[in-house]
Scaffold this motif. Structure first.
Motif, PDB file in Angstrom:
ATOM      1  N   ASP A 176      39.767  41.323  44.790  1.00 35.76           N
ATOM      2  CA  ASP A 176      38.462  40.681  44.801  1.00 35.76           C
ATOM      3  C   ASP A 176      37.925  40.738  43.366  1.00 35.76           C
ATOM      4  O   ASP A 176      38.319  41.618  42.605  1.00 35.76           O
ATOM      5  N   LYS A 177      36.984  39.820  43.038  1.00 32.24           N
ATOM      6  CA  LYS A 177      36.530  39.832  41.640  1.00 32.24           C
ATOM      7  C   LYS A 177      35.699  41.076  41.301  1.00 32.24           C
ATOM      8  O   LYS A 177      35.467  41.366  40.142  1.00 32.24           O
ATOM      9  N   LYS A 220      43.697  39.471  36.746  1.00 34.61           N
ATOM     10  CA  LYS A 220      42.690  38.849  35.855  1.00 34.61           C
ATOM     11  C   LYS A 220      42.304  37.468  36.372  1.00 34.61           C
ATOM     12  O   LYS A 220      41.148  37.090  36.366  1.00 34.61           O
ATOM     13  N   GLY A 234      39.787  37.532  38.815  1.00 30.79           N
ATOM     14  CA  GLY A 234      38.478  38.006  38.347  1.00 30.79           C
ATOM     15  C   GLY A 234      38.334  39.507  38.220  1.00 30.79           C
ATOM     16  O   GLY A 234      37.243  40.003  37.922  1.00 30.79           O
TER      17      GLY A 234
END
Ligand code: G6P
Length: 603
Positions: free
Chosen positions: A334-335, A359, A362
């Motif tokens: 998850d970001k 990356k 996120g």
């Protein structure tokens, strides 16, 4: 893996530079070695499955200003003279060295096979023939090179020379590292900054998709947009700090690993470089995170397991540790998440892939590396340097201990920030690590003679188990990995409670079972595991600070009773020494185990 170097010098000592560069890159692989230089308008290639010293005697007296060199870790094609790099085209006018894997080489080879004569089984050789093909179609060296590179799929760091343009080296990079350097001595390229130490005063790193043209005294960098379009770009300068700590470079003559184990007390002291407040931004990043994903390979993965233990026990943050090559299949990113990438070299391809994947989704990246300015360092939002100093022996030893030290400092800092611990605890932990450095030195001095003897007995065994539990499960896994890597004896590390679910089937009289345990954790489980093994006449060797455990062992290696959390930094040392001396006792070279390399830059 593989290491590549290249140079255009002001003096005719290219061969000496290449040999020195290859010695420094040998940690990347040593299945074979080779170089190509231009002398009297001819490309001369010398390569073999020999040592660098043997190669050196074959090129004695060669005077050249331009050349490229390669030290190989075989991926496609067994280690042999014909598969050694540099590879050449049909006429022997183009020579090329490569680190990486060309995934579409079979297709290209099929297309070229009717006109070109292939001599090796490697993926690399197709590139030399592709360039030749494009030159025959009227391209100059640069155009033919870029056109060929555009056709390649996979990963590569490439350096190439051409007989008719003897003042040029062309380089290309995608996913495998490549550094360019300049000084008044010449223009250089190499797989890592260490190879260029002392030769350059400006360093540049090539980014993926870039092509560099090296000429006497200058470098031009281009971005490959497509087959026909290249754009000139500003080269990315990197700091000469990459050289820091690399001054005491050693040779891999069989003593580097032992020296590195003996350096653990000093390395541990050097791991205490961060003041508490310097960890603030990284601690805040972790506290803000959803999940924390630790990714690493090999020994660094075992350090990552201990990192999970520290973060879970001290901070209760949601942490999972993955073998980097499995990350994309298992992780749910998850970001808000953070990835902690642990890597001694900072160049391990599977870790780099995991970082890039996270990356894109996120996640923030925190890395722990030993080599500043390495690819993983450069890809990270925050880096913690483990500061172990250069590690040349292929098996990681002191870097593992320093990784644990940095992890413990960070987890302690996070727990203080979360209010789980008072702030004075940070200094207590630092003091425990300092104490641990002192005790490590005593462990090495006190137990080396016993371990040398033990190694003689272990060297005749076919299989060994390493049992641990809790904080010392990773000690067991790492002990087994060390023995396997250095002595080629089958060794398996596993949770002590698992014996009865399978492994005990192999145990018979004299079967060596190595126990790692601390009196503060899981004593009953360890004691019952020992009893199960003793009942089958196993030979028990214990590294422990628990008197009861030690009293049950056939060979005991008593450890100090210190802060439980620092015990893995010391308990691994006897197993590292055992692996080293078992290797020596079998007449092997512990610095350069077969089939392995220090830095694994292919997936
Ligand atoms: C190779 C080395 C190991 C090392 C692993 C990860 O397999 O032989 O000693 O643990 O790579 O390397 P890294 O540089 O990422 O820690």
């Amino acid at each position: 893996m593989c290491g590549i170097v290249g140079c255009i010098l002001n003096k005719d000592n290219a061969v000496q530079f290449i040999l020195e560069g290859l010695r420094r890159l040998e940690y990347r692989g040593y299945d074979s070695v080779g170089l190509a230089v231009i002398i009297d308008n001819n490309v001369l290639v010398v390569k073999d499955t020999c040592s660098i010293e043997q190669l050196s005697s074959r090129v004695d007296g060669f005077k050249a200003v331009v050349g490229i060199g390669h030290t190989r870790w075989a991926t496609h094609g067994r280690p042999s003279r014909k598969n050694a790099h540099p590879h050449v085209d049909c006429k022997g006018e183009i020579a090329l060295v490569h680190n990486g894997i060309i995934e579409n080489f079979e297709g290209i080879r099929k297309q070229l096979a009717f006109r070109h004569n292939f001599l090796s089984e490697t993926d690399t050789e197709v590139i030399a023939h592709l360039i030749e093909e494009n030159i025959e179609r009227g391209g100059n060296f640069f155009k033919s090179f870029t056109y060929s590179i555009a056709l390649l799929e996979g990963s590569y760091a490439i350096a190439s020379i051409y007989r008719l343009e003897p003042d040029t080296i062309l380089c290309a990079k995608k996913e495998s590292p490549l550094i360019i350097g300049i000084s008044d001595k010449g223009t250089f390229c190499a797989s890592d900054p260490l190879a260029l130490k002392g030769f350059v005063n400006e360093l540049y790193s090539l980014r993926d998709g870039e092509i560099a043209v090296l000429k006497p005294g200058k470098v031009e960098v281009y971005r490959l947009v497509n087959r026909n379009v290249v754009l000139r770009v500003k080269p990315k300068k990197i700091s000469l700090v990459s050289f820091l700590g690399q001054e005491d470079l050693k040779r891999s003559d069989g003593t580097a690993t032992l020296e590195e184990i003996r350096e653990i007390p000093y390395a541990l002291q050097k791991s205490l470089i961060y003041r508490e407040e310097e960890l603030d931004p990284i601690a805040s990043c972790l506290i803000r995170s959803g999940r924390i994903h630790i990714v690493a390979c090999g020994t660094s993965y075992h350090a990552g397991l201990i990192g999970k233990y520290y973060l879970t026990k001290l901070t209760s943050l949601n942490t999972i540790t993955y073998v980097a090559s499995e990350f994309t299949y298992w992780a749910n990113i998850d970001k808000k998440d953070t990835v902690i990438a642990i890597s001694q070299s900072g160049e391990t391809a599977d870790v780099i892939s995991a970082i890039k994947y996270a990356k894109k989704l996120g996640a923030k990246i925190i890395s722990m590396v030993n080599v500043p300015s390495s690819t993983i360092d450069r890809l990270s939002d925050y880096t913690l340097y483990i500061n172990a100093g250069p590690e040349i022996g292929v098996a990681a030893t002191k870097s593992y201990v320093n990784q644990l030290s940095i992890e413990l400092q960070l987890a302690t800092k996070v727990s203080i920030e979360l209010g789980y611990e008072d702030s004075y605890i940070y200094n207590e932990v630092v003091n425990s690590i300092r104490e641990c450095a002192k005790l490590s030195s005593e462990i090495i001095a006190k137990y080396t003679p016993l371990i040398v003897k033990l190694a003689k007995s272990i060297s005749s065994k076919n299989s060994v188990y390493f049992l641990g539990t809790g904080l010392h499960l990773p000690t067991a896994l790492e002990g087994a990995l060390k023995l396997k890597e250095l002595s080629y004896i089958h060794a398996e590390g596993y949770p002590a409670g698992e014996s009865k679910h399978g492994p005990i089937a192999l145990v018979e009289k004299g079967f060596p079972v190595m126990i790692s345990s601390s009196y503060l954790e899981a004593r009953d489980r360890i004691l019952s595991s020992i009893e199960e093994m003793r009942a089958r006449d196993a030979w028990i060797i214990a590294v422990s600070n628990d008197d009861k455990v030690l009293s049950k062992a056939d060979v005991n290696i008593p450890m100090p009773k210190s802060n439980h959390l620092v015990t893995p930094m010391m308990f691994i040392i006897p197993w590292q020494l055992l692996a080293y001396f078992t290797s020596k006792s079998k007449g092997l070279n512990p610095d350069k185990p077969r089939n392995l390399a220090k830095s694994v830059t292919v997936k």
